[in-house]
Motif scaffolding. Structure first.
Motif, short mmCIF file in Angstrom:
data_model
loop_
_atom_site.label_atom_id
_atom_site.label_comp_id
_atom_site.label_asym_id
_atom_site.label_seq_id
_atom_site.Cartn_x
_atom_site.Cartn_y
_atom_site.Cartn_z
N VAL A 115 0.83 -1.19 0.00
CA VAL A 115 0.00 0.00 0.00
C VAL A 115 0.86 1.24 0.00
CG1 VAL A 115 -1.89 -1.16 1.20
CG2 VAL A 115 -0.19 0.14 2.52
N ASN A 116 0.27 2.32 -0.48
CA ASN A 116 0.86 3.65 -0.37
C ASN A 116 -0.11 4.47 0.48
OD1 ASN A 116 2.13 6.09 -0.56
ND2 ASN A 116 1.86 6.31 -2.77
N PHE A 117 0.25 4.61 1.75
CA PHE A 117 -0.62 5.27 2.71
C PHE A 117 -0.16 6.72 2.88
CE2 PHE A 117 -3.34 6.20 6.01
CZ PHE A 117 -2.73 6.36 7.26
N GLN A 118 -1.01 7.64 2.51
CA GLN A 118 -0.72 9.07 2.64
C GLN A 118 -1.74 9.65 3.62
OE1 GLN A 118 1.83 10.62 1.01
NE2 GLN A 118 2.42 8.68 0.06
N LYS A 119 -1.35 9.72 4.89
CA LYS A 119 -2.32 10.07 5.94
C LYS A 119 -2.85 11.48 5.76
CE LYS A 119 -2.99 9.73 10.94
NZ LYS A 119 -2.38 9.36 12.24
N ALA A 120 -1.99 12.42 5.47
CA ALA A 120 -2.44 13.81 5.34
C ALA A 120 -3.43 13.97 4.19
CB ALA A 120 -1.24 14.73 5.14
N ALA A 121 -3.17 13.24 3.13
CA ALA A 121 -4.06 13.31 1.95
C ALA A 121 -5.24 12.37 2.07
CB ALA A 121 -3.26 12.98 0.69
N LYS A 122 -5.26 11.55 3.12
CA LYS A 122 -6.31 10.54 3.32
C LYS A 122 -6.45 9.68 2.07
CE LYS A 122 -8.63 13.20 6.87
NZ LYS A 122 -9.82 13.97 7.30
N SER A 123 -5.30 9.14 1.68
CA SER A 123 -5.24 8.30 0.50
C SER A 123 -4.63 6.95 0.88
CB SER A 123 -4.40 8.99 -0.58
OG SER A 123 -4.12 8.11 -1.63
N PHE A 124 -5.14 5.89 0.28
CA PHE A 124 -4.71 4.53 0.66
C PHE A 124 -4.78 3.65 -0.58
CE2 PHE A 124 -3.83 1.11 3.39
CZ PHE A 124 -4.80 0.11 3.34
#
Lengths: 114, 114
Positions: free
Chosen positions: B66-75
């Motif tokens: 996975v590519n988890f981008q917490k600030a962008a709320k992307s998963f």
């Protein structure tokens, strides 16, 4: 393999009949869920429970009702089936603990109302 | 209101190639889980991979990452070295309200070409 069971797997029933879809899990999970899966495959949460004697309606309005008298059992009932109730119904339970969080699914019940 | 969004209804990939599935979500919770589930045709939903929000390292399970981008709320989910058995519906999911509600995205159908 997860110990969560749904019966029946397939059901064809006439309009106006009362039906109960069974869901049981042997894992002792407190949280359980019912989903309706439409032909486009989207999953809609229709009911959930976070323990015995707790039931809540989900995001999609449904004419079905549920009960949670025992931890392991979360049946869904339709008092009077209609063709619009034709769908796939999925039951799930979830564990949350120090070893992680995971949801387990039953095999589903495909309901056809004629 | 939809809180988990999958913008790709269908993705096609050549066998042995890589495909990436997108998912965005919305939450006000600071600590949470995110999941990718796989539903093969007429078969049970199974967990592919999960990510804990407080862990900065992206989760990996064999060919799945996975590519988890917490600030962008992307998963997003990456499937490497795609195999014919990877053909299925893939759902992004997030437990909300302390896990009482488990919400899914609309799903992405993955087709694998031999």
């Amino acid at each position: 393999e997860a110990d969560i069971y749904q019966t029946p797997r397939y059901l064809v029933i006439g309009t106006g009949k009362k039906i109960t879809l069974e869901c049981s899990q042997t894992m002792g999970h407190d949280k359980m869920y019912w989903y309706q899966q439409d032909p486009g495959m989207e999953l809609h949460l229709i009911h959930y429970s976070y323990g015995v004697n707790s039931t809540e309606k989900g995001d999609l309005s449904s004419e079905s009702t549920v009960s949670r008298i025992r931890t392991e059992h979360f049946p869904l009932t339709l008092e009077s089936a209609r063709p619009s109730h034709t769908s796939q119904y999925l039951c799930a339970s979830m564990v949350q603990g120090r070893f992680g969080t995971e949801a387990f699914f039953g095999q589903g019940t495909r309901l056809t109302v004629v | 209101a939809q809180t988990v969004t999958q913008s790709q209804p269908e993705m096609s990939v050549q066998e042995a190639e890589t495909v990436t599935l997108s998912c965005t979500y919305d939450t006000s919770e600071s600590d949470y889980y995110l999941f990718w589930y796989k539903q093969p045709p007429s078969r049970q939903m199974i967990l592919v991979i999960r990510q804990e929000a407080y862990k900065q390292q992206n989760a990996t399970e064999n060919r799945f990452s996975v590519n988890f981008q917490k600030a962008a709320k992307s998963f997003s989910l990456k499937i490497s070295d795609s195999q014919l058995g990877d053909a299925a519906m893939y759902f992004c999911a997030q437990p909300r309200a302390a896990g009482n509600k488990l919400t899914f995205g609309g799903g992405t159908r993955v087709l694998v070409k031999p």
